[in-house]
Design a protein around this motif. Sequence first.
Motif, short mmCIF file in Angstrom:
data_model
loop_
_atom_site.label_atom_id
_atom_site.label_comp_id
_atom_site.label_asym_id
_atom_site.label_seq_id
_atom_site.Cartn_x
_atom_site.Cartn_y
_atom_site.Cartn_z
N TYR A 358 82.82 14.79 69.78
CA TYR A 358 83.52 13.72 69.24
C TYR A 358 82.58 12.45 68.89
CZ TYR A 358 86.71 10.01 70.91
OH TYR A 358 87.56 8.93 70.93
N GLY A 359 81.51 12.34 69.54
CA GLY A 359 80.94 11.15 69.12
C GLY A 359 79.37 11.59 68.51
N GLY A 360 78.81 12.87 68.50
CA GLY A 360 77.65 13.08 68.08
C GLY A 360 76.71 12.74 69.33
N SER A 361 75.32 12.50 68.92
CA SER A 361 74.26 12.48 70.13
C SER A 361 74.52 11.04 70.89
CB SER A 361 73.06 12.42 69.32
OG SER A 361 72.71 11.46 68.46
N LEU A 362 75.60 9.88 70.27
CA LEU A 362 75.53 8.79 70.82
C LEU A 362 76.09 9.09 72.16
CD1 LEU A 362 75.65 5.71 70.90
CD2 LEU A 362 78.15 5.96 69.79
#
Length: 540
Positions: A358-362
């Motif tokens: 959904y939002g990557g490593s963030l």
Amino acid sequence: MSAQDVLNSATTLASYNVLLQVTFRVLTFLLNAFTLRFVSKELIGVVNVRLTLLYTTVVFLSREAFRRACLSGKTEHNWKQIINLLWLTVPLGLLWAFALGSVWLYLLEAPDPLTVPHYGPAVALFGLSAIQELLCEPLWVLAQAHMFVRLKVVAESLAMVARCLLTVLLVVSAPQLGLYVFCTAQLLYTGCLVLCYAAYFLHFLGSPAAKRMTFPFHSVGDLLPSVGNGEQPVVNWKLARLTWSFFKQSFLKQILTEGERYVMTFLNVLNFGDQGIYDIVNNLGSMVARFVFLPIEESFYVFFAKVLERGQEIRQQRNDDVAMAAEVLECLLKLVMVIGLIITVFGYSYSNLALDIYGGSLLSSGTGPSLLRCYCGYVLLLAVNGVTECFTFAVMSREEVDRYNMMMLALSVSFLVLSYFLTWFLGSVGFILANCLNMGLRITHSLLYISHYFRDSPWEPLRGLLPSPALLLALGLSAALTIFSEVTLCCDGGWVLRLAHVAVGGVCLLAVLTTILLAETRLVRFIRTRLLTRRSGKES
């Protein structure tokens, strides 16, 4: 309308509301994933936490008590008095918007204008959107009371699609507008709601369908507040007193519902960036709770309130009505319990992967996965609490509601204290743990009330909280297999291993669903006959 007709309409309404909430959450899910790539996490934190909290607080405190009071009871009320009472939500909303807007502007810490511009006008515009939505409150209550099951779905679907499209357009074409992007979209959303309800009733009033069902109003003027002919009070004072009881309860319930946002907003335990990440993870974790459990609670509150007399013991009510209510309550408890257990079991092993996609490593790094795992367990408590409070609020007398308000006050204070200290020690995960503790206390109270309510009857609806041994075994094996799969296959080994991890979960979920079909036959029959079957002639 007979109890069976009310049940049919309530189940149809629940099905439509589930569809509505699915659409809403999916669109919000996609919109957040899109905006994450164009705006800062600080901006998302201000919009999704602080400004949305202002809007929901004004709307909730202005209308929730009126909704619960005006939709209560089996007997026919004087609808003109009810309409007059409902129009009080607008001036009440004006007072709340002014009071809370002043707090948001002058008492709370303002965000950095370079990172989040136009904060002051945004507060005013979000308050205005709340007042705008209250303009259709009398029409909303009329629609719910007369089971216009498709109106809410169509109105809110059109409004949310319009808001999402405008947000995407402005975020891409004019990101420099900052908060004005989301203010404009919010005003469009509430404006569409008002227009849809107004257009529907303009078309419906005086139509052949209205005459067939003996609708209490015949013209637009009848829907406006009036003083009447002086022979009757302007408002129903019994409902007004019940509204006041629910208002005190609503104030406390709002603190419990949005408690973590109040703590973040007023106590500054997280910065705006962390608030944005928490809100995104919170929305992801609450998707099923909102698009399944909340519609069930709203729809079946209407069913229980119409079938059972508020404040009356079982022996004073019709035996057939009580039997139907007990059966529906038991099946609803079993339904939400099964869904909640499935979410808890599979959510634990797939939180990391879901956040990474959904939002990557963030989102997948740091506390994101732990936060989502805790939320999956919290969903199970939300599921049970929604149904148990739905029943208790529908049958409690006004005096019992007042007594419950005192307990809610204690819960609210304890929740705020727990949230503050647990967040200092555990970060955002502390919010979820505080919610779990308070939700457990609320469930305990509701279970004790339901047990006492049915104590002298042959019905035991709380048996719905006990899944079959076969289902518990299937869920336990699935938990063990998916946890082992996550450790060995996910999430740093590439897409092939990730797909293998998903395949393991798919097989386990299929086994669980098969077990439900074979072991929970009564629940399956309830879903098939009450929630999935389309009934002609029950919709307006």
